[in-house]
Design an enzyme around this catalytic site. Structure first.
Site, PDB file in Angstrom:
ATOM      1  N   ASP A  55       0.966  -1.204   0.065  1.00 26.15           N
ATOM      2  CA  ASP A  55      -0.007  -0.054  -0.151  1.00 26.15           C
ATOM      3  C   ASP A  55       0.837   1.316   0.095  1.00 26.15           C
ATOM      4  OD1 ASP A  55       0.871   0.461   2.715  1.00 26.15           O
ATOM      5  OD2 ASP A  55      -0.942  -0.812   3.580  1.00 26.15           O
ATOM      6  N   TRP A 200      16.061 -20.268  39.385  1.00 24.68           N
ATOM      7  CA  TRP A 200      16.746 -21.205  39.904  1.00 24.68           C
ATOM      8  C   TRP A 200      15.895 -22.207  40.683  1.00 24.68           C
ATOM      9  CZ3 TRP A 200      16.810 -22.314  45.402  1.00 24.68           C
ATOM     10  CH2 TRP A 200      17.743 -23.013  45.637  1.00 24.68           C
ATOM     11  N   ASP A 367      33.932 -30.449  46.071  1.00 24.54           N
ATOM     12  CA  ASP A 367      33.324 -29.440  45.621  1.00 24.54           C
ATOM     13  C   ASP A 367      33.907 -28.090  46.360  1.00 24.54           C
ATOM     14  OD1 ASP A 367      30.700 -27.348  45.187  1.00 24.54           O
ATOM     15  OD2 ASP A 367      30.432 -29.190  43.804  1.00 24.54           O
ATOM     16  N   ASP A 368      33.103 -27.087  46.519  1.00 24.71           N
ATOM     17  CA  ASP A 368      33.502 -25.680  47.156  1.00 24.71           C
ATOM     18  C   ASP A 368      33.995 -26.010  48.527  1.00 24.71           C
ATOM     19  OD1 ASP A 368      33.699 -23.014  47.449  1.00 24.71           O
ATOM     20  OD2 ASP A 368      31.599 -22.560  47.371  1.00 24.71           O
ATOM     21  N   ARG A 444      25.037 -12.941  46.404  1.00 22.65           N
ATOM     22  CA  ARG A 444      25.714 -14.162  47.047  1.00 22.65           C
ATOM     23  C   ARG A 444      27.297 -13.803  47.736  1.00 22.65           C
ATOM     24  NH1 ARG A 444      25.680 -20.396  45.017  1.00 22.65           N
ATOM     25  NH2 ARG A 444      27.308 -21.266  46.106  1.00 22.65           N
ATOM     26  N   ASP A 479      31.852 -23.451  38.089  1.00 25.16           N
ATOM     27  CA  ASP A 479      30.611 -22.990  38.447  1.00 25.16           C
ATOM     28  C   ASP A 479      30.506 -21.431  38.185  1.00 25.16           C
ATOM     29  OD1 ASP A 479      28.172 -22.908  39.606  1.00 25.16           O
ATOM     30  OD2 ASP A 479      28.802 -23.888  41.632  1.00 25.16           O
ATOM     31  N   ASN A 481      27.900 -18.233  39.861  1.00 24.21           N
ATOM     32  CA  ASN A 481      26.843 -18.316  40.915  1.00 24.21           C
ATOM     33  C   ASN A 481      26.400 -16.682  41.121  1.00 24.21           C
ATOM     34  OD1 ASN A 481      26.374 -21.006  41.628  1.00 24.21           O
ATOM     35  ND2 ASN A 481      28.241 -20.866  42.325  1.00 24.21           N
ATOM     36  N   CYS A 527      28.335 -25.460  35.149  1.00 27.49           N
ATOM     37  CA  CYS A 527      27.408 -25.417  36.369  1.00 27.49           C
ATOM     38  C   CYS A 527      27.170 -23.669  36.577  1.00 27.49           C
ATOM     39  CB  CYS A 527      27.597 -26.117  37.640  1.00 27.49           C
ATOM     40  SG  CYS A 527      26.497 -25.514  38.870  1.00 27.49           S
ATOM     41  N   ASP A 549      20.363 -27.247  40.466  1.00 31.23           N
ATOM     42  CA  ASP A 549      20.433 -27.576  42.043  1.00 31.23           C
ATOM     43  C   ASP A 549      19.083 -28.220  42.553  1.00 31.23           C
ATOM     44  OD1 ASP A 549      22.845 -26.314  41.766  1.00 31.23           O
ATOM     45  OD2 ASP A 549      22.399 -24.397  42.848  1.00 31.23           O
TER      46      ASP A 549
END
Length: 726
Positions: A55, A200, A367-368, A444, A479, A481, A527, A549
């Site tokens: 148009d 999460w 782990d941590d 965190r 990881d 976070n 992760c 998690d």
């Protein structure tokens, strides 16, 4: 040949075994999209470009001399901003004059064997005999910017990948403000949009809704893909089911800010764009500089959503996951996190390893909490030196103790993060991401390291290398976070701050590439507070990603089913935890629909539980190849059925099948038939437990009556059946 060019009709045709993609070089060298869908033998496709008469509100180019052609109406192959196409655009370049008018026209093309690498980016790969690539050169005549549109055809998979390389051939700097990887127009809106959303511990929920007039979009501007939206979308044709109908899958191989936009215009036609999120994106391109977009993967299926998923699964296993562990058998591991959190020492970990070895578990992952003064999550991120007060005798001593038991050893890192309470932060507070003059947000108890900076990456690499090279570490959990706020780099000049987010992702890729190159035999698992970084870019470096998690077996059904829409089962990190909601049996059966492992304290298991774990370990080995390399069928989705969830694995040669049923909650009725998929209808199959023999036709069309099982099974129970061809 999968890619052909008809020089008379000026039509490019890209053919896979199941699909055709076609485009046209039209008058005045406009690139026009013609078709994407089921495979076509024809090449007389030019008429497909028309969308009816435009148009008076739609501009046109009088040089084209076609009253039916307008950039605002016709399906342009790579839409640009400000040159007459008012729909969402894939590309916008701000030139030295200050405007963003961008008009890319065809110049030339090349057809290449194989697939070129994308500099600094993860991407699919292929040998010269496995794929073919079309490179279309286009130019904006005013700015001198050239855009090279790259299409790679993987003929045997029904897959086409796309990316764009921009080069500034002009005499002045320009700024890319939109640089999408793919643009695809569809002549209709009779689709459902299917995508993944979450948060999460509730990742990968599946949403499906019809396309509407207007713009629909899923995006991330968190600095990473994040759990909120995944860089995947499917367009399912109306009536498309799990195993029938047409489905188009689109996935971006990228781990940063992305956007997937779909506009349905007033004519009922739809355009899909996929690429870097233009929000907060500006890339300065000086003369002779180039910029490459991430790669988009396009899959067409005429076998429903399941057919689309199985194509993605096989394709990524063979042409994206470059780690030797994509095809190499992975060790069955136990992770210390949910068993000990920060409360461990070398004796406790050695005890874990001893108990795990008795159960047949092959690897312990620490782990941590092993580094610096890391006694909680408030401190020490960035200080990647072994805490020898916690690990007496050092890491080497612990690993030797674990290895002496016949157990491999893995370790946890969060390389991109830094705590304000850390030696690294005290020495280099400017290394934390923050906009000049603003306070740093904390999430965190941590900040994000500025991965755009080479000196930051060098420091973290040296710290990691110093630990890994001196110890027999065979696995790393990487990881991440928190997401990025106050996004800026103190090292970038003001006119390049818009490059921060993309440079951050490139920096992460660089560090991952350096680690995996230095230690190619290490199994890397990604992760991000669970599945917050579950994307195809990460799969290039790590063949498995922690899916969530949330290790509750019932919640995991939705999470794992959602991820399976695009990502291989072999990539879904899934563990048996101590979560008491369901039986240990069901927790194992659900985790088996993934990488499988344990996240609990083996010392606390009862004798009955130990016996069950040993059976699960045996099943892990028994069904390893079937689960990781077989075809995956979602029989009953937990999203669609409130009572049952069912899935099936079928070997490629159709000689073996494994089905799992989980009773999420008791239905009001007890009648239930399980219909298998993917079998050979003319073959006979023996069910292992009962010895009964059924034809493939019966199992798929008449099904198995599981009414008695569903009646007798309490909430959270499960049933696994194994079939082998007679």
């Amino acid at each position: 040949m999968p890619i052909t060019y008809d020089s008379q009709k000026r039509i490019f045709k890209l053919d896979t075994k199941t699909s055709t993609y076609a485009l046209l070089v039209y008058r005045e060298n406009y690139l026009v999209h013609l078709y994407y869908g089921a495979k076509l033998p024809d090449d007389n496709l030019a008429s497909l470009m028309y969308r009816g008469r435009f148009d008076s509100l739609s501009p046109y180019n009088p040089k084209v001399e076609d009253e039916l052609f307008s950039p605002d109406i016709n399906p342009l192959e790579y839409s640009t901003n400000g040159a007459g196409d008012f729909r969402i655009s894939a590309c916008s370049v701000r030139g030295e004059n200050g405007d963003t008018v961008t008009d890319l026209r065809y110049v030339s093309h090349r057809i290449l064997p194989g697939k070129p690498k994308l500099p600094g980016l993860p991407a699919t790969f292929a040998g010269e005999d496995e794929a073919q690539t079309l490179e279309l050169e286009t130019v904006d005549s005013v700015t001198g910017v050239r855009a090279f549109l790259l299409y790679t055809v993987f003929e045997e998979y029904g897959v086409i990948t796309r990316s764009v390389r921009f080069e500034n051939r002009g005499s002045a700097p320009v700024v890319l403000e939109r640089a999408y990887s793919a643009c695809v127009d569809f002549p209709g809106m009779d689709f459902d949009m299917v995508h993944l959303y979450g948060r999460w511990a509730k990742e990968n929920s599946t949403a499906r809704h019809p396309l509407q007039h207007g713009i629909q979009s899923i995006q991330s501007k968190r600095g990473m893909a994040g759990p909120n939206h995944n860089p995947f979308v499917a367009l399912a044709r109306n009536g498309c089911t799990e195993e029938t109908g047409e489905a188009y899958g689109f996935n971006l191989i990228y781990s940063g800010n992305f956007a997937i936009d779909i506009e349905t215009d007033t004519r009922g036609c739809s355009r899909l764009l996929m690429g870097i999120n233009p929000t907060d994106f500006r890339w300065k391109l000086s003369p002779e500089e180039s910029f490459t977009t991430p790669e988009a993967v396009l899959v067409y299926s005429d076998a429903g959503m399941g057919g689309m998923s199985r194509t993605f699964h096989k394709f990524y296993l063979n042409h994206l996951m470059r780690s030797e562990w994509a095809k190499k058998k992975r060790p069955l591991l136990i992770n210390s996190w949910e068993a000990a959190y920060f409360d461990f020492d070398d004796d406790k970990l050695a005890a874990f390893a001893g108990e795990a070895q008795k159960l047949g578990i092959e690897m312990l992952v620490m782990d941590d909490g092993w580094f610096g003064n890391r006694c909680d999550d408030h401190r020490a991120l960035g200080d990647w030196a072994v805490n020898e007060q916690k690990l007496k005798g050092g890491l080497q001593s612990l690993i030797q103790r674990v290895n002496a038991l016949g157990v491999k050893f893995g370790i946890w890192y969060e390389p991109e993060m830094i705590n304000p309470d850390s030696d690294l932060y005290r020495a280099h507070p400017d290394w934390a991401v923050c906009a000049r003059g603003r306070d740093k947000s904390i999430s965190r108890y941590q900040c994000v390291l500025d991965m755009t900076r080479e000196d930051v990456r060098d420091n973290i690499f040296r710290q990691m290398y110093d630990v890994i090279s001196k110890n027999n570490i065979e696995y790393i959990k990487w990881d991440c976070n928190r997401h990025i706020s106050e996004a800026a780099s103190l090292q970038l000049p003001p006119d390049r701050q818009g490059e921060f987010f993309h440079r951050y992702v490139l920096g992460v890729y660089d560090l991952m590439d350096r680690i995996t190159t230095a230690f190619p035999h290490i199994l890397l698992e990604n992760c991000s507070s669970g599945g917050g970084r579950f994307d195809a870019g990460m799969l290039y470096y790590s063949p498995q990603i922690w899916a969530s998690d949330n290790t509750d077996a019932i919640e995991r059904l939705t999470i794992q089913f959602g991820a399976s829409l695009c990502y291989p089962i072999a990539s879904l990190g899934a563990h048996v935890s101590a979560n008491p909601r369901t039986s240990l049996k069901t927790r194992g059966n659900v985790a088996m629909c993934g990488t499988f492992g344990y996240e609990l304290d083996p010392v606390k298991l009862t004798e009955e539980e130990r016996a069950l774990v040993r059976r699960q370990v045996a099943d892990y080995h028994k069904y390893y190849d079937l689960i990781r390399y077989g075809d995956f069928y979602r029989l009953t989705s937990p999203t669609d059925n409130p009572f049952f969830c069912e899935w099936e694995f079928v070997s490629e040669d159709k000689t073996e099948a494994l089905t799992t049923l989980v009773v999420m909650r008791q239905p009001e009725h007890v009648f239930h038939i399980q219909y298998l998929r993917g079998l050979d209808p003319d073959r006979l199959y023996r069910e292992e437990e009962t010895g009964e023999v059924y034809s493939g036709a019966l199992l798929m069309h008449a099904g198995l009556n599981l009414s008695c099982v569903s009646w007798e099974s309490p909430d959270g129970d499960s049933l696994v059946r194994h079939f082998t061809a007679v």
